[in-house]
Design an enzyme around this catalytic site. Structure first.
Site, PDB file in Angstrom:
ATOM      1  N   ASP A   1      -0.362 -57.670 -28.702  1.00  0.00           N
ATOM      2  CA  ASP A   1      -0.520 -56.218 -28.608  1.00  0.00           C
ATOM      3  C   ASP A   1       0.727 -55.620 -27.953  1.00  0.00           C
ATOM      4  OD1 ASP A   1      -1.784 -53.653 -28.551  1.00  0.00           O
ATOM      5  OD2 ASP A   1      -2.477 -54.035 -26.506  1.00  0.00           O
TER       6      ASP A   1
ATOM      7  N   ASP B   1       0.930 -51.947 -26.214  1.00  0.00           N
ATOM      8  CA  ASP B   1       0.698 -51.108 -25.032  1.00  0.00           C
ATOM      9  C   ASP B   1      -0.061 -51.861 -23.950  1.00  0.00           C
ATOM     10  OD1 ASP B   1       1.953 -48.987 -26.374  1.00  0.00           O
ATOM     11  OD2 ASP B   1       0.082 -48.526 -27.408  1.00  0.00           O
TER      12      ASP B   1
ATOM     13  N   ASP C   1      -4.898 -56.365 -24.121  1.00  0.00           N
ATOM     14  CA  ASP C   1      -5.452 -55.863 -22.861  1.00  0.00           C
ATOM     15  C   ASP C   1      -6.847 -55.274 -23.038  1.00  0.00           C
ATOM     16  OD1 ASP C   1      -4.103 -53.723 -24.312  1.00  0.00           O
ATOM     17  OD2 ASP C   1      -4.586 -52.458 -22.596  1.00  0.00           O
TER      18      ASP C   1
END
Length: 174
Positions: free
Chosen positions: A7, A9, A134
């Protein structure tokens, strides 16, 4: 060769700091570093400011020059020697982020081909052995192993395989 989906961000790009910078710009309120990294940014601001904060990510410049998450560049370079690497970001929610994210990746990770960059909504479409993210919602239908990358908003989330930084990713996968 095994595949790792990563990922963007809050895993390799620090959007959390950008929220804080723009909030300081608009409301002249600055949060100490420890406070920023101890809870979700939305939990730090008054409720009446939250809709403005959510709107930041829709702005053309929000994703333009985000800071790197420490260690990500070096560890991903090393992972690239052993694994097939895909950058997978649920960017479809923020259509203005597509070009800035491509430019950001080209700048910091020039060896990752455009063919290995995936802009999606639902990451269950990704066929990889590992997904470093996250947000556990992306693991629910993912067929490989989800690896939760600790961020301020997920510190209290229960997940079996968690890494707190890129050195822990190195220890786990290299």
């Amino acid at each position: 060769m095994k595949r790792i989906a990563i990922d963007m961000d809050e895993v390799i790009a620090d959007a959390h700091i950008r929220f804080a910078e723009w909030y300081k710009r608009d409301y002249d309120v600055e949060f100490p570093h420890e406070q920023l990294h101890s809870s979700s940014f939305m939990d730090l601001v008054p409720e009446e400011h939250r809709s403005v904060i959510k709107g930041y990510a829709f702005h053309d410049d929000f994703f333009k020059d985000l800071a790197l998450i420490p260690g990500s560049q070096e560890v991903i370079r090393d992972l690239y020697e052993k694994y097939e690497i895909f950058i997978t970001t649920a960017a479809m929610e923020f259509p203005n982020s597509l070009l800035p994210k491509i430019q950001w990746l080209k700048h910091y990770f020039p060896y990752i081909s455009w063919t290995n960059i995936v802009f999606c909504g639902d990451k269950s479409i990704i066929n990889a052995d590992y997904l470093i993210d996250d947000n556990v919602r992306h693991f629910k239908r993912f067929i490989g192993q989800g690896v939760l990358f600790t961020a301020s908003h997920n510190k209290n989330v229960d997940w079996d395989l968690r890494v707190n930084n890129w050195q822990e990713v190195r220890a786990l996968l290299l």
